[in-house]
Enzyme design. Structure first.
Site, PDB file in Angstrom:
ATOM      1  N   HIS A 134      39.703  22.566 -54.732  1.00  0.00           N
ATOM      2  CA  HIS A 134      38.679  21.795 -54.034  1.00  0.00           C
ATOM      3  C   HIS A 134      37.492  22.711 -53.692  1.00  0.00           C
ATOM      4  O   HIS A 134      37.355  23.158 -52.560  1.00  0.00           O
ATOM      5  CB  HIS A 134      39.314  21.208 -52.768  1.00  0.00           C
ATOM      6  CG  HIS A 134      38.430  20.308 -51.957  1.00  0.00           C
ATOM      7  ND1 HIS A 134      37.216  19.819 -52.402  1.00  0.00           N
ATOM      8  CD2 HIS A 134      38.588  19.804 -50.700  1.00  0.00           C
ATOM      9  CE1 HIS A 134      36.678  19.058 -51.453  1.00  0.00           C
ATOM     10  NE2 HIS A 134      37.493  19.041 -50.414  1.00  0.00           N
ATOM     11  N   CYS A 186      31.939  17.910 -48.167  1.00  0.00           N
ATOM     12  CA  CYS A 186      32.758  17.807 -49.374  1.00  0.00           C
ATOM     13  C   CYS A 186      32.214  16.794 -50.383  1.00  0.00           C
ATOM     14  O   CYS A 186      32.566  16.844 -51.561  1.00  0.00           O
ATOM     15  CB  CYS A 186      34.194  17.418 -49.009  1.00  0.00           C
ATOM     16  SG  CYS A 186      35.014  18.587 -47.915  1.00  0.00           S
TER      17      CYS A 186
END
Length: 375
Positions: free
Chosen positions: A329, A92
């Site tokens: 996201h 991420c």
């Protein structure tokens, strides 16, 4: 200004432009757009802002398709056969790690014009299987036999250990959506967005997502857990990147910019998945005591709040125009989205001088950065 900006030297990396695509929900408006096709228009929009050639393109990406999407996107953007590309995977945190890799190249004198960020397209990710035919969901974050929780259950565990109530998580998520909707309606995202076909705006923010409405959602990951589909991020498509140059070139261009003051990358036990930003923020040199803006990836409300509380950052000040719970996201791009948001808030809109961008990442990793406006 004739000399370097305050607190900078001639080789300080400075962001002089920052753009992103709208963020779509997987299977939604951007479902047919591959990862390189998401990144290409962003790169094309930034290429002319460097004041010189593009020395390299660095893009974070997590789920494929492989084949160095950064290079493919650079070619698709028309940057030329001589412009290389490198794809970065720090899960991420990949988009922010790509920006820091470009910054290291600038400090080393390897180049004076980089495009760096990330892109992710879960909608077009290839289906993978193991050799025995079982479906591959994700790579392990820890060696075989070590604790290796999935992100949702790990977020529930982190929130419980931090003593965070479901009520506080829902209030945090509702605020993220309200802020993002207000930013959309006020046009605060307009200058940073690059359209992708007919897709012009972020797809996920929801109006009237009150804490009372969010309280009706059921636990999504563990029985009796505190995280739901509404106070967690989505699975999203999108791309974001910045144009990065040394301070001496920014002065030549005569434009304001966002200078990288310091950065830290740290790890924690993979079993504490989601808390990696805590040691990274603690290690951040010259961290402003009261930054004008903080952008922190809201993967899960409880995970984000646990990190912010541990780092001594007021959650009310984070993601002032909404964060990943509302906007989405897109894993490999999310770290770059943070810097795009900081640049437009602080530099373009002139709403402050200092900022922090940070996030936790799969495997017990964290990346934190500190920035300052230079003019």
């Amino acid at each position: 200004m004739t000399g370097p900006g305050r607190g900078t030297t001639a080789d300080t990396p400075v962001v002089v432009a920052a753009r992103r695509t709208p963020i779509g929900t997987a299977g939604g408006a951007l479902r047919a757009v591959t990862v390189d096709a998401l990144a290409a228009p962003v790169l094309a929009a930034l290429a002319g802002t460097l004041g010189g050639p593009v020395d390299d393109v660095l893009l974070g990406n997590v789920f494929g398709p492989g084949g160095n999407p950064a290079r493919v996107a650079a070619l698709a953007a028309g940057l030329g056969d001589d412009v290389p590309g490198m794809t970065v995977d720090r899960q991420c945190a990949s988009g922010l790690a790509a920006i820091l890799t470009a910054a290291a190249g600038i400090r080393a004198g390897d180049g004076a014009g980089y495009l760096a960020g990330g892109a992710e397209s879960p909608s077009t990710t290839p289906t993978r299987t193991w050799a025995d035919g079982t479906v591959y969901t994700r790579a392990p974050f820890a060696p075989t036999g070590d604790p290796d929780p999935d992100m949702g259950p790990a977020a529930d565990d982190v929130a419980v250990r931090a003593g965070l109530s479901r009520r506080r998580l829902d209030a945090f998520a509702a605020r993220s959506h309200a802020r993002a909707v207000d930013a959309q309606r006020s046009g605060r995202f307009d200058d940073e967005l690059v359209p992708v076909g007919a897709v012009l705006t972020d797809e996920r923010p929801r109006d009237r997502f009150t804490p009372e409405r969010l309280a009706r959602f059921r636990p999504a990951f563990t029985p009796g857990g505190v995280h739901t589909a509404a106070n967690s991020c989505g699975v999203n498509d999108g791309a974001a990147a910045v144009a990065l140059v040394p301070e001496w070139r920014r002065r030549e261009l005569g434009v304001p910019g966002l200078a990288l003051v310091s950065a830290a990358t740290r790890g924690c036990p993979p079993a504490d998945l989601g808390l990696g930003a805590v040691p990274a923020l603690a290690a951040l040199r010259d961290r402003p005591r009261s930054p004008d803006a903080v952008e922190f990836t809201e993967a899960f409300a409880g995970q984000a709040l646990a990190c912010l509380d541990a780092a001594g950052i007021d959650g009310h000040r984070v993601s002032p125009d909404g964060g990943a719970i509302a906007l989405g996201h897109p894993w490999g791009a999310s770290g770059a989205v943070l810097v795009v948001r900081l640049f437009h808030r602080l530099v373009v809109q002139g709403r402050g001088e200092t900022g922090i961008a940070a996030l936790s990442s799969g495997g017990g990793l964290g990346v934190a950065t500190s920035w300052r406006v230079v003019r």
